[in-house]
Design a protein around this motif. Structure first.
Motif, PDB file in Angstrom:
ATOM      1  N   GLY A  92      48.963  38.524  64.495  1.00  0.00           N
ATOM      2  CA  GLY A  92      50.234  38.048  65.027  1.00  0.00           C
ATOM      3  C   GLY A  92      51.408  38.965  64.723  1.00  0.00           C
ATOM      4  N   ARG A  93      51.131  40.116  64.125  1.00  0.00           N
ATOM      5  CA  ARG A  93      52.181  41.105  63.880  1.00  0.00           C
ATOM      6  C   ARG A  93      51.833  42.367  64.673  1.00  0.00           C
ATOM      7  N   ILE A  94      52.878  43.116  65.023  1.00  0.00           N
ATOM      8  CA  ILE A  94      52.685  44.325  65.812  1.00  0.00           C
ATOM      9  C   ILE A  94      53.054  45.545  64.980  1.00  0.00           C
ATOM     10  N   PHE A  95      52.140  46.491  64.915  1.00  0.00           N
ATOM     11  CA  PHE A  95      52.400  47.722  64.179  1.00  0.00           C
ATOM     12  C   PHE A  95      52.338  48.914  65.130  1.00  0.00           C
ATOM     13  N   ILE A  96      53.182  49.897  64.853  1.00  0.00           N
ATOM     14  CA  ILE A  96      53.246  51.113  65.653  1.00  0.00           C
ATOM     15  C   ILE A  96      52.519  52.226  64.895  1.00  0.00           C
ATOM     16  N   TYR A  97      51.550  52.837  65.563  1.00  0.00           N
ATOM     17  CA  TYR A  97      50.799  53.951  64.984  1.00  0.00           C
ATOM     18  C   TYR A  97      50.958  55.185  65.861  1.00  0.00           C
ATOM     19  N   THR A  98      50.946  56.355  65.232  1.00  0.00           N
ATOM     20  CA  THR A  98      50.945  57.584  66.022  1.00  0.00           C
ATOM     21  C   THR A  98      49.568  57.786  66.650  1.00  0.00           C
ATOM     22  N   LEU A  99      49.558  58.307  67.878  1.00  0.00           N
ATOM     23  CA  LEU A  99      48.308  58.603  68.576  1.00  0.00           C
ATOM     24  C   LEU A  99      47.867  60.043  68.347  1.00  0.00           C
ATOM     25  N   ARG A 100      48.824  60.875  67.999  1.00  0.00           N
ATOM     26  CA  ARG A 100      48.552  62.300  67.785  1.00  0.00           C
ATOM     27  C   ARG A 100      49.576  62.793  66.771  1.00  0.00           C
ATOM     28  N   PRO A 101      49.387  64.001  66.226  1.00  0.00           N
ATOM     29  CA  PRO A 101      50.403  64.513  65.303  1.00  0.00           C
ATOM     30  C   PRO A 101      51.756  64.622  66.004  1.00  0.00           C
ATOM     31  N   VAL A 102      52.824  64.282  65.296  1.00  0.00           N
ATOM     32  CA  VAL A 102      54.172  64.308  65.858  1.00  0.00           C
ATOM     33  C   VAL A 102      55.032  65.222  64.987  1.00  0.00           C
ATOM     34  N   ASP A 103      55.779  66.106  65.633  1.00  0.00           N
ATOM     35  CA  ASP A 103      56.655  67.016  64.899  1.00  0.00           C
ATOM     36  C   ASP A 103      57.903  66.295  64.408  1.00  0.00           C
ATOM     37  N   SER A 104      58.473  66.821  63.345  1.00  0.00           N
ATOM     38  CA  SER A 104      59.755  66.326  62.875  1.00  0.00           C
ATOM     39  C   SER A 104      60.780  66.495  63.998  1.00  0.00           C
ATOM     40  N   GLY A 105      61.552  65.455  64.269  1.00  0.00           N
ATOM     41  CA  GLY A 105      62.574  65.526  65.314  1.00  0.00           C
ATOM     42  C   GLY A 105      62.115  65.072  66.680  1.00  0.00           C
ATOM     43  N   GLU A 106      60.816  64.882  66.860  1.00  0.00           N
ATOM     44  CA  GLU A 106      60.287  64.424  68.146  1.00  0.00           C
ATOM     45  C   GLU A 106      60.602  62.941  68.341  1.00  0.00           C
ATOM     46  N   GLU A 107      60.880  62.561  69.587  1.00  0.00           N
ATOM     47  CA  GLU A 107      61.085  61.136  69.852  1.00  0.00           C
ATOM     48  C   GLU A 107      59.736  60.431  69.959  1.00  0.00           C
ATOM     49  N   LEU A 108      59.690  59.215  69.431  1.00  0.00           N
ATOM     50  CA  LEU A 108      58.465  58.414  69.493  1.00  0.00           C
ATOM     51  C   LEU A 108      58.527  57.500  70.715  1.00  0.00           C
ATOM     52  N   PHE A 109      57.387  57.380  71.394  1.00  0.00           N
ATOM     53  CA  PHE A 109      57.301  56.535  72.578  1.00  0.00           C
ATOM     54  C   PHE A 109      56.092  55.620  72.485  1.00  0.00           C
ATOM     55  N   ILE A 110      56.232  54.467  73.085  1.00  0.00           N
ATOM     56  CA  ILE A 110      55.087  53.582  73.277  1.00  0.00           C
ATOM     57  C   ILE A 110      54.999  53.248  74.760  1.00  0.00           C
ATOM     58  N   ASP A 111      53.843  52.788  75.182  1.00  0.00           N
ATOM     59  CA  ASP A 111      53.694  52.283  76.541  1.00  0.00           C
ATOM     60  C   ASP A 111      53.955  50.788  76.474  1.00  0.00           C
ATOM     61  N   TYR A 112      55.024  50.347  77.111  1.00  0.00           N
ATOM     62  CA  TYR A 112      55.400  48.922  77.014  1.00  0.00           C
ATOM     63  C   TYR A 112      54.331  48.004  77.601  1.00  0.00           C
ATOM     64  N   LEU A 113      53.659  48.478  78.662  1.00  0.00           N
ATOM     65  CA  LEU A 113      52.638  47.653  79.309  1.00  0.00           C
ATOM     66  C   LEU A 113      53.111  46.218  79.509  1.00  0.00           C
ATOM     67  N   LEU A 114      54.293  46.097  80.056  1.00  0.00           N
ATOM     68  CA  LEU A 114      54.881  44.770  80.241  1.00  0.00           C
ATOM     69  C   LEU A 114      54.092  43.964  81.258  1.00  0.00           C
ATOM     70  N   ALA A 115      53.905  42.728  80.928  1.00  0.00           N
ATOM     71  CA  ALA A 115      53.282  41.805  81.868  1.00  0.00           C
ATOM     72  C   ALA A 115      54.346  40.782  82.253  1.00  0.00           C
ATOM     73  N   ILE A 116      54.609  40.670  83.544  1.00  0.00           N
ATOM     74  CA  ILE A 116      55.572  39.661  83.969  1.00  0.00           C
ATOM     75  C   ILE A 116      54.870  38.676  84.881  1.00  0.00           C
ATOM     76  N   ASP A 117      55.478  37.531  85.019  1.00  0.00           N
ATOM     77  CA  ASP A 117      54.831  36.461  85.784  1.00  0.00           C
ATOM     78  C   ASP A 117      54.563  36.854  87.225  1.00  0.00           C
ATOM     79  N   ASP A 118      55.569  37.469  87.850  1.00  0.00           N
ATOM     80  CA  ASP A 118      55.435  37.793  89.259  1.00  0.00           C
ATOM     81  C   ASP A 118      55.581  39.296  89.460  1.00  0.00           C
ATOM     82  N   ALA A 119      54.460  40.015  89.380  1.00  0.00           N
ATOM     83  CA  ALA A 119      54.497  41.474  89.472  1.00  0.00           C
ATOM     84  C   ALA A 119      54.822  41.947  90.881  1.00  0.00           C
ATOM     85  N   GLY A 120      54.792  41.043  91.852  1.00  0.00           N
ATOM     86  CA  GLY A 120      55.111  41.407  93.223  1.00  0.00           C
ATOM     87  C   GLY A 120      56.605  41.322  93.510  1.00  0.00           C
TER      88      GLY A 120
END
Ligand SMILES: [Zn+2]
Length: 146
Positions: A92-120
């Motif tokens: 029930g908790r969400i943790f953020i992990y790196t997928l690959r090595p990240v350089d100092s100063g790089e921006e971190l991104f996640i894929d939101y993969l949002l699910a909404i009720d009406d995707a149309g």
């Protein structure tokens, strides 16, 4: 030493940046906030004028973590279609992990993969449009319909 810092992002608003090199698979942050129902969170954001969707993180049980209430710097993570971080739900908790090595100063991104009720819904699709720099950008923060 702190792992990340929040500052203005060239992509959108504020972003989360690495303060030191990060290894692949490193746990960077927990996505904190109030756990609530989608409907309640959206209603509240509409009422309070919060630019809502980017502060909501969906849980597998259908509820959301509302980062605009009691949230931490994880709520400033921007979306990318080919992100350098992933989100893992654990008890029930969400943790953020790196997928690959990240350089100092790089921006971190996640894929939101949002699910909404009406995707149309065209208006919703426009609201959740993506313009990340990835060549594989799917032009949307929404999860691809199965
Ligand atoms: Zn994109």
């Amino acid at each position: 030493m702190r792992r990340v810092i929040v500052r203005r992002s060239p992509v959108h608003g504020k972003g989360v940046f690495a303060m030191r090199p990060l290894a692949a698979g490193e746990r960077v942050l927990e996505y904190k906030g109030e756990i609530t129902a989608w409907r309640d969170a959206l209603r509240r954001h509409r009422r309070e004028g919060v630019a809502g969707h980017t502060f909501l993180f969906g849980l597998s049980d259908g509820r959301v973590i509302d980062g605009s209430r009691g949230g931490n710097s994880a709520r400033w993570l921007n979306h990318a279609c080919t992100p350098n971080c992933e989100t893992i739900e654990d008890g029930g908790r969400i943790f953020i992990y790196t997928l690959r090595p990240v350089d100092s100063g790089e921006e971190l991104f996640i894929d939101y993969l949002l699910a909404i009720d009406d995707a149309g819904d065209e208006e919703a699709r426009a609201q959740y449009g993506c313009a990340c720099a990835s060549p594989e950008c799917r032009r949307s923060m929404l999860a691809v319909a199965a």
